[in-house]
Every structure is written in C-alpha cells, then in structure tokens.
Design a protein around this motif. Structure first.
Motif, PDB file in Angstrom:
ATOM      1  N   GLU A  26       0.823  -1.197   0.000  1.00 32.21           N
ATOM      2  CA  GLU A  26       0.000   0.000   0.000  1.00 32.21           C
ATOM      3  C   GLU A  26       0.866   1.259   0.000  1.00 32.21           C
ATOM      4  O   GLU A  26       0.552   2.245  -0.684  1.00 32.21           O
ATOM      5  CB  GLU A  26      -0.926  -0.011   1.215  1.00 32.21           C
ATOM      6  CG  GLU A  26      -1.973   1.084   1.222  1.00 32.21           C
ATOM      7  CD  GLU A  26      -2.998   0.945   0.108  1.00 32.21           C
ATOM      8  OE1 GLU A  26      -3.714   1.927  -0.153  1.00 32.21           O
ATOM      9  OE2 GLU A  26      -3.077  -0.126  -0.524  1.00 32.21           O
ATOM     10  N   LEU A  27       1.962   1.252   0.740  1.00 33.29           N
ATOM     11  CA  LEU A  27       2.859   2.409   0.766  1.00 33.29           C
ATOM     12  C   LEU A  27       3.490   2.644  -0.602  1.00 33.29           C
ATOM     13  O   LEU A  27       3.559   3.778  -1.086  1.00 33.29           O
ATOM     14  CB  LEU A  27       3.945   2.214   1.822  1.00 33.29           C
ATOM     15  CG  LEU A  27       3.561   2.539   3.265  1.00 33.29           C
ATOM     16  CD1 LEU A  27       4.677   2.104   4.217  1.00 33.29           C
ATOM     17  CD2 LEU A  27       3.296   4.032   3.425  1.00 33.29           C
ATOM     18  N   VAL A  28       3.954   1.586  -1.241  1.00 31.61           N
ATOM     19  CA  VAL A  28       4.576   1.727  -2.557  1.00 31.61           C
ATOM     20  C   VAL A  28       3.539   2.147  -3.594  1.00 31.61           C
ATOM     21  O   VAL A  28       3.834   2.948  -4.487  1.00 31.61           O
ATOM     22  CB  VAL A  28       5.260   0.407  -2.977  1.00 31.61           C
ATOM     23  CG1 VAL A  28       5.805   0.514  -4.401  1.00 31.61           C
ATOM     24  CG2 VAL A  28       6.389   0.060  -2.013  1.00 31.61           C
ATOM     25  N   ARG A  29       2.318   1.634  -3.462  1.00 31.35           N
ATOM     26  CA  ARG A  29       1.260   2.005  -4.393  1.00 31.35           C
ATOM     27  C   ARG A  29       0.968   3.495  -4.321  1.00 31.35           C
ATOM     28  O   ARG A  29       0.794   4.163  -5.343  1.00 31.35           O
ATOM     29  CB  ARG A  29      -0.006   1.195  -4.073  1.00 31.35           C
ATOM     30  CG  ARG A  29      -1.111   1.333  -5.109  1.00 31.35           C
ATOM     31  CD  ARG A  29      -2.424   0.773  -4.580  1.00 31.35           C
ATOM     32  NE  ARG A  29      -2.896   1.527  -3.430  1.00 31.35           N
ATOM     33  CZ  ARG A  29      -3.470   2.714  -3.502  1.00 31.35           C
ATOM     34  NH1 ARG A  29      -3.635   3.302  -4.674  1.00 31.35           N
ATOM     35  NH2 ARG A  29      -3.877   3.325  -2.419  1.00 31.35           N
ATOM     36  N   ARG A  30       0.913   4.038  -3.093  1.00 30.88           N
ATOM     37  CA  ARG A  30       0.592   5.458  -2.931  1.00 30.88           C
ATOM     38  C   ARG A  30       1.780   6.360  -3.233  1.00 30.88           C
ATOM     39  O   ARG A  30       1.607   7.486  -3.694  1.00 30.88           O
ATOM     40  CB  ARG A  30       0.112   5.737  -1.498  1.00 30.88           C
ATOM     41  CG  ARG A  30      -1.243   5.153  -1.165  1.00 30.88           C
ATOM     42  CD  ARG A  30      -1.855   5.853   0.044  1.00 30.88           C
ATOM     43  NE  ARG A  30      -0.980   5.839   1.203  1.00 30.88           N
ATOM     44  CZ  ARG A  30      -1.093   4.990   2.212  1.00 30.88           C
ATOM     45  NH1 ARG A  30      -2.037   4.071   2.199  1.00 30.88           N
ATOM     46  NH2 ARG A  30      -0.272   5.050   3.232  1.00 30.88           N
ATOM     47  N   SER A  31       2.988   5.868  -2.970  1.00 29.68           N
ATOM     48  CA  SER A  31       4.195   6.688  -3.155  1.00 29.68           C
ATOM     49  C   SER A  31       5.254   5.892  -3.906  1.00 29.68           C
ATOM     50  O   SER A  31       6.192   5.358  -3.303  1.00 29.68           O
ATOM     51  CB  SER A  31       4.745   7.154  -1.799  1.00 29.68           C
ATOM     52  OG  SER A  31       3.784   7.890  -1.083  1.00 29.68           O
TER      53      SER A  31
END
Length: 399
Positions: A26-31
């Motif tokens: 989720e972190l990589v998806r958003r940033s």
C-alpha cells in the motif's frame, strides 16, 4: 462493497506477515519510488521485516526494483514500484445507454477497453451480453501473460451496504437484482474477487485510490449523465459513505422543486427532473435511441436548447453547492456524459458554485472543483480499483 483492513489476530504469524506485506504494498502504491529504508520508517517496521516482505512481493510479481536512490548516510537503496507486468483487474459499468469495460494494471493504467452502446434491457439479457464482451476483452493481446485478480461491476443505482444486491435502478426499471449471480452463470471460469457497487461510488473510489503523491483528505465525485449521482470517499483506508440503506450520494433524488415534475423514482421535483440526460431529452424532444450529444450539437444555437442547458447547469451548480455545505469535501470532481455538452451547460454550473461557495464562511479558500472532460471509463476503472483494494486488504492469499 466497502474496503477495510482486517482486525489483528494475536499469535497468527501467517496473518501478521500478510498484514505487513499489505502495508508495504500500500505504501509503494501510494508513493512509487520508496526504498526499503523509507518503508521501514513510514510503516514503523523493522528493516528485517520490510526486507522479508519486499522480497516476497518481488518474487510474487507485485513489486519491481528500480534505480538506486541517493542516501543521506549508509548504503543507497533501490526504488520500489508496482510491477505492471504481472497482474490485471477487470472493471465494467452497466449504464442506461451502454456497457463499458476495462482491464487495468495495478496502477490503474488501462490495458484494454470497450464501449458498447445499447438500449435498456432486462437484467438477464444485459448480464449475458456483458459476459460475452468480458470474454472477448480477456482475449485481447494486451492481456497476454497477465493474471486476473477479479472483476468489479458498477451499476446505475444504490447497492445494499452489506450484500451484493442492486436495490433499484430507476432509469432502467430494475429492482432488487443480484446482478453478479446472473453474470457468474455466464463466466464460470473467471476466478478472483467479484464485487459490485453504485457507479458514482465506484468512480469516486477509483479517482481517490489510483491517485499518487498528494491525495486529498476527502473527495466527492459527481456523475452527471442519464441520471445524477455522487460518491464520497475519505481516509487512508479508504472508506466510502454508504448510509443505512445504501442511499448516501443519491443527490439526483434530493428535492429541488417541491411539487415539480414527476421523477422516475415516483417523487416530484427531484434534481433529476431539472438536470439529467433524461430530463434534457424530454424537454428538447430527443428520443431514447438517439445519442444525446450528437443530437444537440447542431442545435446549440437554438434558444430553447440554450435555455434548457442553462437551467440544467444552474440546477447542477445548486447540487454542487449543497454537497459543499453538507459534506464539505477537500475536492469535488465532476464527470459524466453531460460534461461534453460544453460551456452552455458547464458555465452556469461552475459560475454558480464559484460565486456562492464562500458566502457562509466568508473565506477566500476555495474547494477545488475538477472537471473530467472524458469520463467514459471512469466508473469501470473505479470498480477495478475496488477489486484491487479488496485483494490487498482482504483475505486473498496472493499477497
């Protein structure tokens, strides 16, 4: 259906590992572009936990490594991005005048799409036709080598909050339809997650979820087409507002003119009697089997057309202002086929909203209102986003 994180189950090591991998993804998806060290800091996980989770996601095809990032101290780390070559999601919208289908990557990039114009029909016939189009879409060369995560379907009416049940689609004449069940009988081989939702809510979800970088705290998408609907989404999870019966966002059936014309829902003076594709057709004599935009383009000089579009635009501006005052989102997004009617319709709406939005607070701070010129596949893409969120945060063993 709503997206939510799973509750913590103490002592379940497999669950905790999956929860950590979901957080990393989720972190990589958003940033996009975060390094392992960035993730450890932001997720408050140990470097060993992040390293193990990233390695698993790389192996499974969820992530890929990119360029080396400069470090303020210590070893430079590799930038991490979603792998756009392994997984795809199907999304579809059942509209009053057509079917729209997409296949998306993890970032929301559309790999293949199709728009089928058709006249309203029964749920059974529509499901059979949509199934055939989905089978054809799956055979597109653009999907070669991709593993499908599932299918999301957006529908033109409120969906029950806790069940895959279309409560009513007034402009189609459908009521209490389990559309996914009808569709499954024609697509027994399509595995993965199956979800359905209201089309404006799906569109709102996609506009919020596929956003990277600076994401607003909350967003309302307004769908101006054959009918008028909206969807509001907020939070990091994120969550859609649904209401007790799934009616949250049904702004087309809020009453703007008490005692006015009868609406398809049975009430009088609903917003849709003033601003909607069907009310504009009725006022200007455009038949259901005609394309509204094509029918009106050569008539835009007519006084009756200008008057009808101006009144419809002002009614839309009133709805936008009401949403601003009752929900106060960080951002408003306007889409739908009526946007393509151009300045005759849009200028009165945008002008009314801009003129009146700060009367209450007297503030100079403006709530941004973004107009999507071509929103043909917005709801279908949003339905695909809902499937992706379900896979990342739901019970799937893919992560």
């Amino acid at each position: 259906m709503p997206t939510s994180f799973q509750p913590h189950r103490s002592g379940d090591l497999h669950f905790l590992k999956r929860l950590n991998r979901s957080a990393i993804l989720e972190l990589v998806r958003r940033s996009p572009g975060l390094t392992r060290a960035d993730i450890a800091t932001q997720a408050q996980l140990t470097k060993a936990t992040v390293g193990s989770g990233v390695q698993s996601l790389l192996k499974q095809g969820w992530l890929r490594e990119g360029e080396l990032q400069k470090s303020s101290g210590g070893r430079p780390g590799r930038a991490l991005h979603l792998d756009e070559q392994r997984f795809a999601i199907l999304g579809a919208e059942v509209g009053v005048h057509g079917l729209r289908l997409v296949a998306c990557t993890l970032s929301g990039r559309i790999l293949a799409s199709h728009h089928e114009r058709l006249s309203p029909s029964s749920p059974e016939v529509t499901a059979e036709l949509l199934a055939g189009l989905l089978k054809t879409l799956q055979q597109s060369p653009a999907l070669d080598g991709y593993h499908l995560l599932g299918l999301g379907v957006a529908l033109p009416g409120p969906v029950a909050p806790n069940a895959p049940l279309l409560r009513v689609a007034p402009n189609l004449g459908w009521k209490d339809i389990r559309f996914l069940d009808l569709l499954r009988s024609h697509l027994p081989q399509l595995e993965g997650a199956w979800l359905m939702d209201n089309e404006a809510k799906s569109a709102a979800f996609g506009e919020f979820y596929f956003r990277t970088g600076q994401v607003p705290d909350s967003l309302i998408y307004v769908s101006a087409g054959t009918g008028i609907g909206s969807g509001m989404i907020e939070g990091n999870q994120p969550l859609l507002s649904r209401g007790f019966q799934g009616l949250a966002g049904e702004i087309g059936h809020t009453v703007l003119q008490p005692g006015g014309l009868y609406c398809h829902c049975g009430n009088r003076g609903c917003a849709e009697t003033l601003v909607s594709g069907w009310s504009i057709r009725a006022a200007l004599g455009v038949a259901e089997d005609e394309d509204l935009l094509e029918a009106l383009r050569p008539r835009l000089h007519e006084e009756a057309v200008q008057l009808t579009l101006r009144r419809a635009g002002e009614a839309l501006g009133t709805l936008l202002l009401n949403l601003h005052h009752t929900q106060n989102p960080s951002e408003l997004v306007l889409g739908g086929s009526l946007v393509q009617l151009g300045p005759s319709f849009l200028d009165p709406a945008l002008s009314y909203f801009k003129t009146h939005q700060n009367r209450l607070l007297g503030s100079s701070q403006q709530v941004p209102l973004r107009v999507i010129d071509d929103s043909t596949f917005i709801a279908a893409r949003g339905a695909a986003a809902q499937v992706l969120a379900h896979v990342i945060h739901g019970p799937s063993d893919l992560i």
